[in-house]
Design an enzyme around this catalytic site. Structure first.
Site, mmCIF file in Angstrom:
data_model
loop_
_atom_site.group_PDB
_atom_site.id
_atom_site.type_symbol
_atom_site.label_atom_id
_atom_site.label_comp_id
_atom_site.label_asym_id
_atom_site.label_seq_id
_atom_site.Cartn_x
_atom_site.Cartn_y
_atom_site.Cartn_z
ATOM 1 C CG ASP A 1 50.569 46.264 41.653
ATOM 2 O OD1 ASP A 1 50.314 45.314 41.239
ATOM 3 O OD2 ASP A 1 50.681 45.893 43.653
ATOM 4 C CG ASN B 1 40.963 39.591 47.290
ATOM 5 O OD1 ASN B 1 39.808 40.995 47.356
ATOM 6 N ND2 ASN B 1 41.443 39.465 46.630
ATOM 7 C CG HIS C 1 37.227 38.288 45.528
ATOM 8 N ND1 HIS C 1 36.130 38.963 44.308
ATOM 9 C CD2 HIS C 1 38.176 37.898 44.938
ATOM 10 C CE1 HIS C 1 37.266 38.830 43.170
ATOM 11 N NE2 HIS C 1 38.895 38.103 43.756
ATOM 12 C CG ASP D 1 35.408 42.044 43.908
ATOM 13 O OD1 ASP D 1 36.581 41.999 43.280
ATOM 14 O OD2 ASP D 1 33.931 41.621 43.135
ATOM 15 C CD GLU E 1 47.426 43.458 42.775
ATOM 16 O OE1 GLU E 1 47.882 43.263 42.149
ATOM 17 O OE2 GLU E 1 48.022 44.011 43.593
HETATM 18 P P1 GH3 Z 1 52.124 43.097 45.926
HETATM 19 O O1 GH3 Z 1 52.147 44.158 47.477
HETATM 20 O O2 GH3 Z 1 53.512 42.520 46.126
HETATM 21 O O3 GH3 Z 1 51.332 43.456 45.124
HETATM 22 O O4 GH3 Z 1 51.132 41.780 46.813
HETATM 23 P P2 GH3 Z 1 49.957 41.484 46.764
HETATM 24 O O5 GH3 Z 1 49.263 40.694 47.395
HETATM 25 O O6 GH3 Z 1 49.732 42.746 45.923
HETATM 26 O O7 GH3 Z 1 50.233 40.607 44.593
HETATM 27 P P3 GH3 Z 1 49.561 39.495 44.028
HETATM 28 O O8 GH3 Z 1 50.141 39.839 42.732
HETATM 29 O O9 GH3 Z 1 50.715 38.536 44.534
HETATM 30 O O10 GH3 Z 1 48.486 39.231 44.584
HETATM 31 C C1 GH3 Z 1 47.255 40.113 44.024
HETATM 32 C C2 GH3 Z 1 46.110 39.427 44.378
HETATM 33 O O11 GH3 Z 1 44.772 41.051 43.271
HETATM 34 C C3 GH3 Z 1 46.283 38.701 43.949
HETATM 35 C C4 GH3 Z 1 44.136 38.263 42.989
HETATM 36 O O12 GH3 Z 1 43.278 37.736 43.669
HETATM 37 C C5 GH3 Z 1 43.664 39.873 43.320
HETATM 38 N N1 GH3 Z 1 42.881 40.306 42.737
HETATM 39 C C6 GH3 Z 1 43.008 40.681 40.790
HETATM 40 N N2 GH3 Z 1 41.771 41.295 40.536
HETATM 41 C C7 GH3 Z 1 40.763 41.458 41.597
HETATM 42 C C8 GH3 Z 1 39.394 41.589 41.423
HETATM 43 O O13 GH3 Z 1 38.616 41.747 40.605
HETATM 44 N N3 GH3 Z 1 38.486 41.420 42.592
HETATM 45 C C9 GH3 Z 1 39.373 41.296 43.231
HETATM 46 N N4 GH3 Z 1 38.996 40.967 45.065
HETATM 47 N N5 GH3 Z 1 40.857 40.961 43.991
HETATM 48 C C10 GH3 Z 1 41.585 40.940 42.707
HETATM 49 MG MG MG Z 2 49.737 44.243 44.603
HETATM 50 MG MG MG Z 3 50.199 43.409 40.918
#
Ligand code: GH3
Ligand code: MG
Ligand code: MG
Length: 265
Positions: free
Chosen positions: A125, A133, A138, A142, A169
């Site tokens: 993760d 982001n 964004h 990606d 992610e």
């Molecule tokens: P942690 O260290 O605890 O994992 O914190 P985090 O911010 O990585 O975790 P959180 O679950 O709070 O946020 C995950 C983020 O990933 C939020 C979401 O917008 C982003 N995300 C998910 N899928 C995609 C994607 O396909 N593209 C982009 N750019 N961002 C994405």
């Molecule tokens: Mg994360």
């Molecule tokens: Mg996550």
């Protein structure tokens, strides 16, 4: 010289085609459609679709033969195979998608139980990715996910290994026949190679680079009655522990685990 009608049919498809011709001749059906592979002089092998129909003696009404109208289906079949392959991929990263991973996990779990081997899993993760982001936008997010995916894909060494996007992610690496030590080694290499990649992430302290937290689990599948979800759950618990203990680290869910035999650790 008369060539037997089924001469070029692929040996694996021949019993199916023959059975259909026999059924038609017996009058079990009037017509049928069948798709099979056949030898071709220039193209080696082609896919053919044949519509078969019985012919009857004009006077007696008895079945006296079978006629076929055939067409080359090779292009259609190739397209079908390409579409099936695409359906297994994640659109953003090109890794396997969640659906494909779920299927493979189930299959590998069954296989490992049958063969009494080990099956390992790494859950990966990205750390503070929401902040990435927020900071870089964004599209940059990606691109970052694609880079992380390429780092994971580069760790695939054996044909049976699978790297997949688990969602958002979060990624997974499925490692058939790898034990805890092997799994741990690959987790370590992922962290090292991502660090060498050096993607800037100002808000991810202290490194200020993109880092990942990894949870690893290895199951000894000999006599293991637990469902494959227990492997996911163990890797997930290890990942949670990696996050809790400061991120940017690998935590293994113990060595070969007791939970794999249905007991909880
Ligand atoms: P942690 O260290 O605890 O994992 O914190 P985090 O911010 O990585 O975790 P959180 O679950 O709070 O946020 C995950 C983020 O990933 C939020 C979401 O917008 C982003 N995300 C998910 N899928 C995609 C994607 O396909 N593209 C982009 N750019 N961002 C994405
Ligand atoms: Mg994360
Ligand atoms: Mg996550």
């Amino acid at each position: 010289m008369k060539t037997p009608a089924l001469a070029g049919v692929h040996p694996e498809d021949l019993p199916r085609v023959e059975a259909m011709v026999v059924a038609l001749k017996r009058g079990e059906m009037q017509d049928a459609r069948i798709v099979y592979r056949s030898r071709h002089r220039q193209k080696k092998e082609i896919w053919i679709e044949s519509t078969l129909r019985v012919t009857k003696n004009f006077d007696t009404e008895e079945i006296d033969g079978v006629v076929a109208i055939s067409r080359d289906m090779t292009e259609y079949k190739n397209l079908e195979q390409k579409l099936a392959a695409l359906a297994a991929l994640d659109g953003l990263t090109g890794l396997a998608n969640r659906r494909h991973f779920d299927e493979r996990l189930e299959n590998e779990w069954v296989r490992a139980r049958r063969e009494g081997t080990t099956l390992s899993l790494l859950m990966i993760d990205v750390d503070h990715f929401k902040k990435f982001n927020d900071r870089y936008g964004h599209p940059a997010g990606d691109a970052c996910l694609r880079s992380v995916a390429s780092v994971l894909a580069a760790q695939i060494r054996r044909p049976a290994d699978l790297a997949a996007r688990y969602g958002g992610e979060e990624f997974v690496l499925l490692l058939p026949d790898a034990d805890a030590a092997g799994c741990q080694q690959i987790g370590k290499r992922i962290r090292e190679s991502l660090a060498a990649f050096g993607i800037v992430h100002d808000l991810n302290l202290p490194s200020r680079q993109v880092t990942v937290s990894i949870g690893g689990a290895a199951a000894d599948c000999r006599g293991n009655q637990a469902p494959c979800q227990s492997l996911i759950a163990a890797a997930d618990r290890a990942l949670y522990s990696a996050k809790e203990n400061g991120r940017d680290r690998l935590v293994m869910s113990g060595q070969i685990m007791d939970w794999a035999r249905g007991k909880t650790a």
